[in-house]
Design an enzyme around this catalytic site. Sequence first.
Site, PDB file in Angstrom:
ATOM      1  N   ASP A   1       0.768  -1.106  -0.455  1.00 27.01           N
ATOM      2  CA  ASP A   1       0.186  -0.608  -0.324  1.00 27.01           C
ATOM      3  C   ASP A   1       1.341   1.432   0.215  1.00 27.01           C
ATOM      4  O   ASP A   1       1.434   1.407  -0.957  1.00 27.01           O
ATOM      5  CB  ASP A   1      -0.422   0.354   1.343  1.00 27.01           C
ATOM      6  CG  ASP A   1      -2.019   1.111   1.678  1.00 27.01           C
ATOM      7  OD1 ASP A   1      -2.558   1.375   0.786  1.00 27.01           O
ATOM      8  OD2 ASP A   1      -2.061   1.301   2.507  1.00 27.01           O
TER       9      ASP A   1
ATOM     10  N   VAL B   1      -9.402  -3.046   0.784  1.00 29.71           N
ATOM     11  CA  VAL B   1     -10.413  -3.969  -0.050  1.00 29.71           C
ATOM     12  C   VAL B   1      -9.891  -5.399   0.714  1.00 29.71           C
ATOM     13  O   VAL B   1      -9.012  -5.427   2.029  1.00 29.71           O
ATOM     14  CB  VAL B   1      -9.637  -5.510  -1.119  1.00 29.71           C
ATOM     15  CG1 VAL B   1      -9.542  -4.050  -2.318  1.00 29.71           C
ATOM     16  CG2 VAL B   1      -7.906  -4.951  -0.726  1.00 29.71           C
TER      17      VAL B   1
HETATM   18  P1  IMP Z   1       2.247  -0.319   4.309  1.00 33.03           P
HETATM   19  O1  IMP Z   1       3.184  -0.361   5.094  1.00 33.03           O
HETATM   20  O2  IMP Z   1       0.801   1.190   3.731  1.00 33.03           O
HETATM   21  O3  IMP Z   1       2.301  -0.461   2.430  1.00 33.03           O
HETATM   22  O4  IMP Z   1       0.971  -1.421   4.460  1.00 33.03           O
HETATM   23  C1  IMP Z   1       0.745  -2.284   4.284  1.00 33.03           C
HETATM   24  C2  IMP Z   1       0.006  -3.294   5.492  1.00 33.03           C
HETATM   25  O5  IMP Z   1      -1.227  -2.796   5.660  1.00 33.03           O
HETATM   26  C3  IMP Z   1      -0.380  -4.214   4.853  1.00 33.03           C
HETATM   27  O6  IMP Z   1       0.532  -6.080   5.648  1.00 33.03           O
HETATM   28  C4  IMP Z   1      -1.996  -5.046   4.780  1.00 33.03           C
HETATM   29  O7  IMP Z   1      -2.069  -5.559   6.034  1.00 33.03           O
HETATM   30  C5  IMP Z   1      -2.645  -3.293   5.277  1.00 33.03           C
HETATM   31  N1  IMP Z   1      -3.664  -3.303   4.512  1.00 33.03           N
HETATM   32  C6  IMP Z   1      -3.061  -2.386   3.526  1.00 33.03           C
HETATM   33  N2  IMP Z   1      -4.137  -1.836   2.559  1.00 33.03           N
HETATM   34  C7  IMP Z   1      -4.966  -2.314   2.683  1.00 33.03           C
HETATM   35  C8  IMP Z   1      -6.375  -2.959   2.237  1.00 33.03           C
HETATM   36  O8  IMP Z   1      -7.127  -2.435   1.252  1.00 33.03           O
HETATM   37  N3  IMP Z   1      -7.151  -3.884   3.488  1.00 33.03           N
HETATM   38  C9  IMP Z   1      -6.422  -3.925   4.655  1.00 33.03           C
HETATM   39  N4  IMP Z   1      -5.418  -4.133   4.771  1.00 33.03           N
HETATM   40  C10 IMP Z   1      -4.249  -3.432   3.923  1.00 33.03           C
END
Ligand code: IMP
Length: 178
Positions: free
Chosen positions: A102, A152
């Site tokens: 994300d 999602v």
């Molecule tokens: P980042 O550090 O923002 O890249 O987030 C990664 C983590 O956020 C993932 O491993 C997920 O656990 C959580 N996450 C990010 N987007 C979503 C989503 O749309 N649904 C559920 N979990 C999410």
Amino acid sequence: MRDDIKEILFTEEQISRRVMELGERITKEYSGKSPLLIGILKGCFIFLADIARYIDLDCEIRFLSVSSYGFSSVTSGKIKIEKELDFEIAGRDVIIIEDILDSGVTLTALRNFIQERAPSTLKICAFLDKPERRQIPINIDYRGFECPNEFVVGYGLDFAERYRNLPFIASLKPEIYS
Ligand code: IMP
Ligand code: MG
């Protein structure tokens, strides 16, 4: 549970086909090697279970537990590695198995954490990628699907620990998480 769904983005059939392709690619690209798959809990549990069965190699499977979101749907920008590292990374061909990329905060921190422990090679396999949300540029080597900029659930992904057991990827009605 199904009443909370707005739209199914990736069906069970699409997912299983794609996961098989990725597993077969990893099998070819790591031929003769014994990669160390590190699943990032908890979101990876279904993806890893599925892809591992298409990786026809003598691999090792380990898990790390990382938290960044808690019960909110926006990133806190910090990660915490919650499980002590009880296995060796040095000299291994590591593949990180993640549910979704994300902002990139979690994977960047994790990649650095693993890189510091001197793996022989390090690649990233993420089931979903939301490129529009990226705050930190990060390269993924194996990607399941590009996902629209929406929260999602399903196929391991949760909202407040629910919906992980849905066999597809779906967006939720906005009233559920607002
Ligand atoms: P980042 O550090 O923002 O890249 O987030 C990664 C983590 O956020 C993932 O491993 C997920 O656990 C959580 N996450 C990010 N987007 C979503 C989503 O749309 N649904 C559920 N979990 C999410
Ligand atoms: Mg996660």
